[in-house]
Write an enzyme that holds these catalytic residues in place. Structure first.
Site, PDB file in Angstrom:
ATOM      1  N   ASP A 183       0.839  -1.197   0.000  1.00 45.01           N
ATOM      2  CA  ASP A 183       0.000   0.000   0.000  1.00 45.01           C
ATOM      3  C   ASP A 183       0.875   1.248   0.000  1.00 45.01           C
ATOM      4  O   ASP A 183       1.686   1.443   0.907  1.00 45.01           O
ATOM      5  CB  ASP A 183      -0.897  -0.022   1.233  1.00 45.01           C
ATOM      6  CG  ASP A 183      -1.943   1.084   1.229  1.00 45.01           C
ATOM      7  OD1 ASP A 183      -1.952   1.902   0.287  1.00 45.01           O
ATOM      8  OD2 ASP A 183      -2.760   1.122   2.171  1.00 45.01           O
ATOM      9  N   HIS A 185      -0.646   4.433  -0.296  1.00 48.44           N
ATOM     10  CA  HIS A 185      -1.422   5.564   0.236  1.00 48.44           C
ATOM     11  C   HIS A 185      -1.299   6.808  -0.651  1.00 48.44           C
ATOM     12  O   HIS A 185      -1.373   7.935  -0.173  1.00 48.44           O
ATOM     13  CB  HIS A 185      -0.960   5.914   1.656  1.00 48.44           C
ATOM     14  CG  HIS A 185      -1.906   5.458   2.716  1.00 48.44           C
ATOM     15  ND1 HIS A 185      -2.201   6.194   3.821  1.00 48.44           N
ATOM     16  CD2 HIS A 185      -2.648   4.322   2.833  1.00 48.44           C
ATOM     17  CE1 HIS A 185      -3.059   5.554   4.586  1.00 48.44           C
ATOM     18  NE2 HIS A 185      -3.337   4.407   4.011  1.00 48.44           N
ATOM     19  N   GLU A 235     -10.281   3.188  -2.619  1.00 54.71           N
ATOM     20  CA  GLU A 235     -10.786   3.528  -1.298  1.00 54.71           C
ATOM     21  C   GLU A 235     -11.240   4.977  -1.220  1.00 54.71           C
ATOM     22  O   GLU A 235     -12.034   5.333  -0.347  1.00 54.71           O
ATOM     23  CB  GLU A 235      -9.740   3.255  -0.225  1.00 54.71           C
ATOM     24  CG  GLU A 235      -8.525   4.164  -0.264  1.00 54.71           C
ATOM     25  CD  GLU A 235      -7.478   3.749   0.751  1.00 54.71           C
ATOM     26  OE1 GLU A 235      -7.401   4.390   1.813  1.00 54.71           O
ATOM     27  OE2 GLU A 235      -6.744   2.790   0.481  1.00 54.71           O
ATOM     28  N   ASP A 257     -14.931   1.205  -0.632  1.00 56.94           N
ATOM     29  CA  ASP A 257     -15.132   1.061   0.803  1.00 56.94           C
ATOM     30  C   ASP A 257     -16.626   1.096   1.081  1.00 56.94           C
ATOM     31  O   ASP A 257     -17.306   2.056   0.714  1.00 56.94           O
ATOM     32  CB  ASP A 257     -14.407   2.194   1.547  1.00 56.94           C
ATOM     33  CG  ASP A 257     -14.365   2.003   3.047  1.00 56.94           C
ATOM     34  OD1 ASP A 257     -15.446   1.820   3.640  1.00 56.94           O
ATOM     35  OD2 ASP A 257     -13.266   2.050   3.628  1.00 56.94           O
ATOM     36  N   HIS A 284     -12.166  -2.225   0.542  1.00 53.20           N
ATOM     37  CA  HIS A 284     -11.337  -1.568   1.556  1.00 53.20           C
ATOM     38  C   HIS A 284     -12.111  -1.564   2.867  1.00 53.20           C
ATOM     39  O   HIS A 284     -13.289  -1.221   2.902  1.00 53.20           O
ATOM     40  CB  HIS A 284     -11.067  -0.134   1.095  1.00 53.20           C
ATOM     41  CG  HIS A 284     -10.231   0.687   2.014  1.00 53.20           C
ATOM     42  ND1 HIS A 284     -10.769   1.640   2.863  1.00 53.20           N
ATOM     43  CD2 HIS A 284      -8.892   0.719   2.211  1.00 53.20           C
ATOM     44  CE1 HIS A 284      -9.796   2.225   3.528  1.00 53.20           C
ATOM     45  NE2 HIS A 284      -8.647   1.687   3.169  1.00 53.20           N
TER      46      HIS A 284
END
Length: 381
Positions: A183, A185, A235, A257, A284
């Site tokens: 990940d 981000h 996400e 998500d 997510h």
């Protein structure tokens, strides 16, 4: 049956729960939250309650249409998350009213269990290797790890090699019969993504998650074409319209998500769109038990589910964890990296109302860290 009230509860570590009551005594639970903006989402739920109180909770799709499109201004994480939690609660009510789990209402289960992964850190290579080994010993078959600390727009060779060494250390520890998701981000710029991702290819990551920020969604195809690693994102995308361009550009894994992207109703549609593009679904979910239950209800009925994120033991959960708000914790018992089919009506969980009320007396004001680069400018967290 009519909706009589909606009540939100801000509970540690950073969650917001929603209770929807009806005049027939059936209660539905949802999890509407934007991490770091929980109070704002709770306020949005309160505003939407003006429309919902007195309505039939079984008209889920009509309510979704009105709540998302009935106002002149639409979309965005706050509104979509408020609607997501409400939608989860309405599906919970429908399942309980009919005496069946939500997956039955979505067409029935296509699998008997769902694969799940666990999260580990990413600060130092020795730490992540040890944590990955511990998760493997617990029976998990996959983990997700952070790839790096804050990065410069185009960082040094040492920073690039540090990323590679993190992944290399985990692969060396767990072997090749174990999946490693990485990940970012959104911490990579496009040029950094083109530099870093090919160097990770020898370690065969399960997927690389959110290599660039969602503002760069129009260019995600450049990242896809730069590497053989499957690219995952989503996400911070909140509707099927947000997902449409990234699906068209060749991502491998869609990660909506359930507490941000319009709930069960919308993620079900996103999953179908993804299937039409040969894209897998991996919702997510670093959130609480209600969000996870909603994810699993969709996953059990979705042919293209790849794997499900879950937050047990994640570092965000210090002080309170996934199981603390359930009366029956066995529903999320993981065996061989999987969770069994949830069979109880509605979302399939029993929320401990007293524990929720106690926690809400304290509440929380969780905020994500603010990271800065060496020159003092804001960095992606």
């Amino acid at each position: 049956m009519k909706i009589t009230s909606l009540r939100t509860y801000l509970v540690a570590p950073r969650w917001c729960f929603l209770r929807v009551d009806t005049d027939e005594g059936i209660t539905g639970w949802g999890e509407p939250v934007v991490e770091g903006r929980a109070h704002t989402v709770a306020a949005a739920v309160e505003e939407l309650s003006d429309y919902l109180v007195g309505q039939d909770p079984m008209r889920i799709e009509d309510h979704w249409q009105v709540l998302t499109k009935g106002g002149f201004y639409r979309g965005g994480p706050v509104l979509s998350s408020a609607v997501a939690g409400i939608d989860q609660a309405l599906w919970d009510i429908a399942g309980k009213a009919l005496g069946v789990p939500v997956w039955q209402l979505l067409g029935g289960n296509v699998r008997d269990r769902a694969r799940v992964y666990s999260w580990i850190g990413g600060d130092r290579p020795t730490d992540v290797a040890q944590q990955a080994a511990a998760r493997k010993a617990e029976g998990f078959t996959a983990i997700k790890m952070n790839a790096s600390p804050q990065l410069e727009l185009i960082d040094t060779p040492r920073a690039v090699r540090d990323i590679v060494e993190r992944v290399e250390s985990v692969r060396a520890e767990v072997g090749d019969d174990f999946d490693i998701a990485v990940d970012f981000h959104g911490r990579l710029t496009l040029p950094m993504a083109r530099r870093v991702l090919p160097l990770l290819e020898p370690y065969l990551p399960f997927f690389v998650e959110e290599p660039v920020v969602p503002e760069m969604s129009a260019h995600i195809g450049e990242v896809v074409r730069s590497t053989s690693i499957p690219i995952a994102t989503g996400e911070r995308l909140y509707s099927r319209w947000d997902f449409k361009p990234v699906l068209q550009q060749g991502i491998a894994v869609a990660q909506p998500d359930l507490s941000h992207a319009g709930g069960i109703s919308e993620v079900r549609r996103i999953a179908a769109m993804a299937e039409a593009h040969d894209v897998s679904l991996a919702p997510h979910c670093p959130l609480g038990p209600i969000a996870l239950a909603a994810c699993l209800q969709v996953g059990f009925a979705t042919p293209n589910l790849l794997i499900q994120e879950q937050s047990l033991g994640i570092h965000y959960n210090a002080g309170s964890d996934l199981l603390d708000y359930l009366t029956d914790r066995s529903v999320f018992r993981y065996e061989d990296g999987h969770v069994a089919l949830l069979t109880a009506p509605g979302l399939g969980i029993d929320v401990d109302e007293k524990a929720v009320e106690r926690a809400a007396e304290t509440g929380h004001r969780w905020r994500n860290p603010v990271w800065r680069r060496g020159d003092g400018s804001l960095a992606e967290w």
